[in-house]
Design an enzyme around this catalytic site. Structure first.
Site, mmCIF file in Angstrom:
data_model
loop_
_atom_site.group_PDB
_atom_site.id
_atom_site.type_symbol
_atom_site.label_atom_id
_atom_site.label_comp_id
_atom_site.label_asym_id
_atom_site.label_seq_id
_atom_site.Cartn_x
_atom_site.Cartn_y
_atom_site.Cartn_z
ATOM 1 N N ASP A 1 54.714 41.522 -0.478
ATOM 2 C CA ASP A 1 54.367 41.370 0.926
ATOM 3 C C ASP A 1 55.101 40.196 1.576
ATOM 4 O O ASP A 1 55.753 39.389 0.896
ATOM 5 C CB ASP A 1 52.860 41.179 1.081
ATOM 6 N N LYS B 1 53.951 43.397 6.055
ATOM 7 C CA LYS B 1 53.397 43.808 7.343
ATOM 8 C C LYS B 1 53.141 42.577 8.202
ATOM 9 O O LYS B 1 52.780 41.520 7.720
ATOM 10 C CB LYS B 1 52.060 44.532 7.155
ATOM 11 N N MET C 1 43.711 36.408 10.356
ATOM 12 C CA MET C 1 44.464 37.330 11.222
ATOM 13 C C MET C 1 43.860 37.409 12.620
ATOM 14 O O MET C 1 43.746 38.479 13.205
ATOM 15 C CB MET C 1 44.529 38.726 10.578
#
Length: 252
Positions: free
Chosen positions: A35, A57, A170
């Protein structure tokens, strides 16, 4: 002969927080699927002969859709490879590791979970903020900013309880909206908040302010993702407990 998939948590950024088991498995890998937030120091542990596949991502920009990542894990292991699926933090803490494990189990692919240290606990620790404290916070909630804001089932009245620490991952793109929601559901606008960017790394920066003003404070400080948001009275301990200062580390 079918291979195996290791779902590995790479930790929050500081390579010293990678577990011994994670390092051992990485060094045995034929394929590493990794990632965006995995550090270069950890990637350097991958054998030179191993195939590296980036599937990172970020908001509105996915190198591979999740379904294709699942299929890739199955495909590589079915060919007999030892596969490491390397994720920032912990694979089972908002890392979609559960979904990937389900896909592997469905296809009969052997797998193992290697827990990692989540940024939800590591970033506050490196900022001198204990998530719980006998006199300040009896518990902690950990949520994702995007999902808590857009889910109709989010228990805002629970998240707004002043006795609990709230950790938001996030959530930088929704900080103002989340702050307003918490205040509207009873959280005091004067509640202290810390925003920790690139926690545990030499790029760490911390902004502190009150809930009612934290969005403005963060904008003025120009902090961006990745960042961990901590809401609660435990933030008051930062001044006394701050032990990790990247500027001083670099100066040694």
């Amino acid at each position: 002969m079918t291979g195996i998939v290791y779902l590995i948590g790479a930790g929050p950024g500081d390579p010293g927080l990678l577990t011994l088991k994670a390092k051992d498995y990485l060094e045995q890998s034929d394929v590493v699927i990794y990632d965006r937030l995995v550090s270069d120091e950890i990637l350097a542990m991958i054998p030179r002969y191993a195939e590296r596949i980036f599937v990172g991502k970020e908001a509105n920009n996915h190198a591979l859709p999740q379904a294709e990542i699942d299929a890739l894990l199955v495909e590589k292991a079915a060919r007999g490879h030892t596969v490491s699926r390397l994720k920032g933090g912990d694979p089972f803490v908002f890392g979609r590791g559960g979904e990937e494990a389900e896909a592997l189990a469905l296809m009969g692919i052997p797998f193992e979970i290697v827990p990692g240290i989540s940024s939800a606990i590591a970033a506050p620790a490196y900022a001198g903020i204990p998530l719980t404290h006998r006199t300040l916070a009896s518990g902690v909630h950990v949520v994702t900013g995007h999902e808590c804001l857009h889910s109709s089932g989010t228990p805002w009245e629970v998240l707004a309880l002043s006795s609990q620490t709230l950790v938001i991952l996030m959530g930088m793109g929704h900080l103002r909206e989340i702050s307003e929601k918490l205040i509207a559901n009873g959280r005091n606008a004067d509640t202290p908040v810390a925003v920790i960017q690139w926690g545990t790394t030499l790029r760490q920066e911390v902004a502190v302010g009150k809930l009612g003003e934290i969005a403005r404070v963060v904008e003025e400080a120009r902090l961006q993702s990745p960042a961990v948001i901590v809401v609660g009275n435990v933030v008051r301990l930062r001044n006394a407990l701050c032990w990790f200062e990247p500027d001083k580390v670099l100066a040694r």
